[in-house]
Motif scaffolding. Structure first.
Motif, PDB file in Angstrom:
ATOM      1  N   ALA A   1     -12.605 -43.035 -81.341  1.00  0.00           N
ATOM      2  CA  ALA A   1     -12.738 -42.843 -82.784  1.00  0.00           C
ATOM      3  C   ALA A   1     -13.059 -41.391 -83.119  1.00  0.00           C
ATOM      4  CB  ALA A   1     -13.825 -43.769 -83.329  1.00  0.00           C
ATOM      5  N   LEU A   2     -13.963 -40.777 -82.360  1.00  0.00           N
ATOM      6  CA  LEU A   2     -14.332 -39.388 -82.627  1.00  0.00           C
ATOM      7  C   LEU A   2     -13.171 -38.437 -82.330  1.00  0.00           C
ATOM      8  CD1 LEU A   2     -17.970 -39.394 -81.214  1.00  0.00           C
ATOM      9  CD2 LEU A   2     -17.295 -39.293 -83.621  1.00  0.00           C
ATOM     10  N   GLN A   3     -12.425 -38.717 -81.282  1.00  0.00           N
ATOM     11  CA  GLN A   3     -11.259 -37.889 -80.990  1.00  0.00           C
ATOM     12  C   GLN A   3     -10.210 -38.028 -82.089  1.00  0.00           C
ATOM     13  OE1 GLN A   3     -10.386 -39.321 -77.007  1.00  0.00           O
ATOM     14  NE2 GLN A   3     -11.300 -37.500 -76.077  1.00  0.00           N
ATOM     15  N   TYR A   4     -10.066 -39.223 -82.633  1.00  0.00           N
ATOM     16  CA  TYR A   4      -9.143 -39.438 -83.757  1.00  0.00           C
ATOM     17  C   TYR A   4      -9.563 -38.608 -84.970  1.00  0.00           C
ATOM     18  CZ  TYR A   4      -6.767 -41.808 -87.600  1.00  0.00           C
ATOM     19  OH  TYR A   4      -6.012 -42.085 -88.725  1.00  0.00           O
ATOM     20  N   MET A   5     -10.885 -38.452 -85.133  1.00  0.00           N
ATOM     21  CA  MET A   5     -11.397 -37.641 -86.247  1.00  0.00           C
ATOM     22  C   MET A   5     -11.285 -36.146 -85.975  1.00  0.00           C
ATOM     23  SD  MET A   5     -14.897 -39.734 -87.188  1.00  0.00           S
ATOM     24  CE  MET A   5     -15.017 -41.454 -86.684  1.00  0.00           C
ATOM     25  N   GLY A   6     -10.864 -35.772 -84.764  1.00  0.00           N
ATOM     26  CA  GLY A   6     -10.650 -34.369 -84.452  1.00  0.00           C
ATOM     27  C   GLY A   6     -11.711 -33.713 -83.603  1.00  0.00           C
ATOM     28  N   PHE A   7     -12.689 -34.479 -83.125  1.00  0.00           N
ATOM     29  CA  PHE A   7     -13.746 -33.903 -82.303  1.00  0.00           C
ATOM     30  C   PHE A   7     -13.318 -33.823 -80.841  1.00  0.00           C
ATOM     31  CE2 PHE A   7     -16.133 -35.738 -85.877  1.00  0.00           C
ATOM     32  CZ  PHE A   7     -16.922 -34.651 -86.241  1.00  0.00           C
ATOM     33  N   GLN A   8     -13.800 -32.793 -80.132  1.00  0.00           N
ATOM     34  CA  GLN A   8     -13.635 -32.686 -78.692  1.00  0.00           C
ATOM     35  C   GLN A   8     -14.826 -33.389 -78.031  1.00  0.00           C
ATOM     36  OE1 GLN A   8     -10.931 -31.221 -77.091  1.00  0.00           O
ATOM     37  NE2 GLN A   8     -10.106 -31.131 -79.184  1.00  0.00           N
ATOM     38  N   CYS A   9     -14.543 -34.279 -77.068  1.00  0.00           N
ATOM     39  CA  CYS A   9     -15.592 -35.086 -76.445  1.00  0.00           C
ATOM     40  C   CYS A   9     -15.428 -35.124 -74.932  1.00  0.00           C
ATOM     41  CB  CYS A   9     -15.543 -36.532 -76.946  1.00  0.00           C
ATOM     42  SG  CYS A   9     -15.555 -36.760 -78.720  1.00  0.00           S
ATOM     43  N   VAL A  10     -16.545 -35.312 -74.238  1.00  0.00           N
ATOM     44  CA  VAL A  10     -16.530 -35.676 -72.827  1.00  0.00           C
ATOM     45  C   VAL A  10     -17.498 -36.841 -72.645  1.00  0.00           C
ATOM     46  CG1 VAL A  10     -15.913 -33.381 -71.973  1.00  0.00           C
ATOM     47  CG2 VAL A  10     -18.331 -33.992 -72.249  1.00  0.00           C
ATOM     48  N   GLY A  11     -17.426 -37.471 -71.462  1.00  0.00           N
ATOM     49  CA  GLY A  11     -18.262 -38.637 -71.214  1.00  0.00           C
ATOM     50  C   GLY A  11     -17.624 -39.885 -71.787  1.00  0.00           C
ATOM     51  N   GLY A  12     -18.358 -40.994 -71.682  1.00  0.00           N
ATOM     52  CA  GLY A  12     -17.860 -42.240 -72.240  1.00  0.00           C
ATOM     53  C   GLY A  12     -16.927 -43.008 -71.337  1.00  0.00           C
ATOM     54  N   ASP A  13     -16.580 -42.453 -70.161  1.00  0.00           N
ATOM     55  CA  ASP A  13     -15.727 -43.176 -69.232  1.00  0.00           C
ATOM     56  C   ASP A  13     -16.513 -43.669 -68.020  1.00  0.00           C
ATOM     57  OD1 ASP A  13     -16.129 -40.574 -68.433  1.00  0.00           O
ATOM     58  OD2 ASP A  13     -14.017 -40.069 -68.265  1.00  0.00           O
ATOM     59  N   ASN A  14     -17.261 -42.778 -67.382  1.00  0.00           N
ATOM     60  CA  ASN A  14     -18.157 -43.151 -66.288  1.00  0.00           C
ATOM     61  C   ASN A  14     -19.608 -43.026 -66.722  1.00  0.00           C
ATOM     62  OD1 ASN A  14     -16.196 -43.544 -63.995  1.00  0.00           O
ATOM     63  ND2 ASN A  14     -15.676 -41.452 -64.582  1.00  0.00           N
ATOM     64  N   SER A  15     -19.829 -43.053 -68.012  1.00  0.00           N
ATOM     65  CA  SER A  15     -21.162 -42.804 -68.566  1.00  0.00           C
ATOM     66  C   SER A  15     -21.295 -43.493 -69.922  1.00  0.00           C
ATOM     67  CB  SER A  15     -21.366 -41.295 -68.742  1.00  0.00           C
ATOM     68  OG  SER A  15     -22.469 -41.019 -69.576  1.00  0.00           O
ATOM     69  N   PRO A  16     -22.508 -43.888 -70.305  1.00  0.00           N
ATOM     70  CA  PRO A  16     -22.720 -44.482 -71.627  1.00  0.00           C
ATOM     71  C   PRO A  16     -22.927 -43.448 -72.726  1.00  0.00           C
ATOM     72  CG  PRO A  16     -24.757 -44.525 -70.413  1.00  0.00           C
ATOM     73  CD  PRO A  16     -23.732 -43.933 -69.485  1.00  0.00           C
ATOM     74  N   TYR A  17     -22.835 -42.152 -72.380  1.00  0.00           N
ATOM     75  CA  TYR A  17     -23.054 -41.095 -73.363  1.00  0.00           C
ATOM     76  C   TYR A  17     -21.757 -40.340 -73.640  1.00  0.00           C
ATOM     77  CZ  TYR A  17     -27.992 -41.924 -72.448  1.00  0.00           C
ATOM     78  OH  TYR A  17     -29.227 -42.511 -72.313  1.00  0.00           O
ATOM     79  N   ILE A  18     -21.588 -39.955 -74.894  1.00  0.00           N
ATOM     80  CA  ILE A  18     -20.456 -39.139 -75.316  1.00  0.00           C
ATOM     81  C   ILE A  18     -21.023 -37.839 -75.848  1.00  0.00           C
ATOM     82  CG2 ILE A  18     -18.463 -38.949 -76.850  1.00  0.00           C
ATOM     83  CD1 ILE A  18     -19.960 -42.363 -76.073  1.00  0.00           C
ATOM     84  N   TRP A  19     -20.544 -36.726 -75.301  1.00  0.00           N
ATOM     85  CA  TRP A  19     -21.017 -35.377 -75.643  1.00  0.00           C
ATOM     86  C   TRP A  19     -19.968 -34.767 -76.558  1.00  0.00           C
ATOM     87  CZ3 TRP A  19     -25.493 -33.188 -75.549  1.00  0.00           C
ATOM     88  CH2 TRP A  19     -25.683 -31.808 -75.405  1.00  0.00           C
ATOM     89  N   VAL A  20     -20.362 -34.479 -77.789  1.00  0.00           N
ATOM     90  CA  VAL A  20     -19.410 -34.147 -78.840  1.00  0.00           C
ATOM     91  C   VAL A  20     -19.604 -32.704 -79.308  1.00  0.00           C
ATOM     92  CG1 VAL A  20     -18.464 -34.899 -81.066  1.00  0.00           C
ATOM     93  CG2 VAL A  20     -19.660 -36.551 -79.593  1.00  0.00           C
ATOM     94  N   GLN A  21     -18.532 -31.928 -79.300  1.00  0.00           N
ATOM     95  CA  GLN A  21     -18.572 -30.581 -79.860  1.00  0.00           C
ATOM     96  C   GLN A  21     -18.471 -30.688 -81.382  1.00  0.00           C
ATOM     97  OE1 GLN A  21     -16.224 -27.393 -78.102  1.00  0.00           O
ATOM     98  NE2 GLN A  21     -15.737 -28.712 -76.351  1.00  0.00           N
TER      99      GLN A  21
END
Length: 402
Positions: free
Chosen positions: A321-341
């Motif tokens: 959802a955040l990537q759809y909104m245009g944010f760059q993200c990491v995490g969320g695949d092997n982790s429960p946290y998403i790090w958002v620029q």
């Protein structure tokens, strides 16, 4: 005149999550009817696995009869749990860890914070930036000032580089809190080799190990040859089995792990930790340890895996959802946290989400200077609340563009 430990005066004015709580309280006083969705602090929302509940009930029943009653338990943990940990979490993955190297505790936060007590005040630390605040703050409390910060940025995939100057104690956390970044076997081997060459010690925080889905990623630092000589590993049942309110974790301190006296003589780190724990800790309650043991049963493994998948499903939805909104993200695949620029002041974006969308996140700068222009989003909530949160953020961005 009773005097304080002046090192406490050197800490930041407020612990990160205490500051977040103050801002939330102020918002709720001004908006008493606004429902908040909390995606900030990593607290679980799903019930305990039923197998753990049953184990606790049975253990409590044992305490009601004189024949099965138990008082003080061993400070290091009961053998039944230590043996299960060694077998299922380490030996099953080829790591030669034995039960007498496992120390059960009431939280990985406590263990990571307390472990620094074993070492000299003038050692040099290597601490990633951004980082879980406990690593730095507990060393500041102890009066240590020799800190080498290892910058974790988008251009190095949020993975710290080896220090360019000698250090003695190294803090690593993978999957990482707060960035969600993962480390490969080859990358982790570089750290183990560095520690071996420099007689350094790695404190390896693996509290989120259960979220690793990529089979090529190591689950334990002891999967790396030589790590038993230079690494202590910390794990927790808080996120794995929903024990945030139950409290159970453990540290692994191999018998071959060595630190040194000022004269250069080797000392067993395990023996030092044993001495510290038997002096300052009375152990985890019997019913809680039985509940932790139950996670290793066939039924327990299935139920824990279902919990992990639930939160990973949340994380995948948030990231998409955040990537759809245009944010760059990491995490969320092997982790429960998403790090958002977020490309702006992190506290400003925190306040935007709080005031415009009723969403609580964690400002990245609270984890260190390299966390500026980032926020951490936690996947620990109900899926319907996660869906609603993403819709609220999208609406807020349309109504009040940043």
């Amino acid at each position: 005149m009773i005097r304080i430990n002046e090192n406490f005066q050197k800490l930041q004015n407020s612990y990160l999550f205490a500051e977040i709580s103050q801002r939330i309280q102020a918002f709720q006083q001004q908006n008493p009817t606004q429902e908040l969705i909390r995606l900030g602090i990593g607290d679980v929302t799903q019930p305990l696995p039923s197998v753990c509940v049953q184990a606790m009930h049975q253990a409590i029943d044992e305490l009601t009869a004189s024949e099965t009653f138990r008082g003080y338990g061993p400070e290091q943990g009961y053998d039944f749990l230590r043996e299960a940990i060694a077998e299922h979490d380490f030996q099953a993955r080829g790591a030669n860890i034995t039960a007498d190297e496992v120390f059960v505790s009431d939280g990985a936060k406590c263990d990571v914070g307390n472990f620094q007590e074993l070492f000299a005040q003038d050692i040099r630390l290597a601490i990633p930036d951004p980082v879980y605040p406990v690593y730095l703050d507990t060393n500041v409390m102890a009066g240590r000032t020799g800190v080498v910060y290892l910058e974790c940025r988008a251009d190095n995939n949020y993975l710290p580089d080896l220090p360019k100057e000698p250090v003695d104690l190294i803090y690593l956390c993978f999957p990482n809190n707060p960035t969600g970044a993962s480390i490969t076997r080859e990358q982790l081997t570089l750290w183990v080799n560095y520690a071996l060459e420099n007689k350094a010690l790695i404190l390896f925080d693996a509290a989120y190990e259960a979220f690793i889905q990529d089979e090529d990623l190591p689950h334990s630092i002891y999967e790396i040859e030589g790590a038993d000589k230079v690494a202590v590993e910390f794990r927790s049942y808080s996120k794995t089995a929903g024990f945030t309110g139950v409290r159970c974790a453990y540290a692994v301190v191999p018998k071959t792990c060595t630190a040194y006296t000022a004269a250069g003589d080797g000392v067993s780190v395990r023996d030092l930790w044993m001495r510290r724990q038997t002096t300052k800790f009375n152990g985890v309650s019997y019913p809680v340890q039985r509940a932790a043991e139950a996670t290793y049963s066939p039924e327990g493994k299935v139920q824990v895996k279902a919990l992990i998948q639930y939160y990973l499903n949340n994380a995948a939805h948030i990231r998409a959802a955040l990537q759809y909104m245009g944010f760059q993200c990491v995490g969320g695949d092997n982790s429960p946290y998403i790090w958002v620029q977020v490309e702006q002041d992190a506290w400003r974006f925190f306040d935007f989400l709080l005031n415009e969308a009723g969403i609580v996140c964690t400002p990245g700068v609270g984890f260190g200077p390299c966390g500026e222009n980032h926020v951490r989003i936690s996947a620990f909530n109900r899926f319907d609340k996660v869906q609603e949160a993403m819709l609220r953020i999208e609406t807020a961005l349309k109504n009040s563009p940043l």
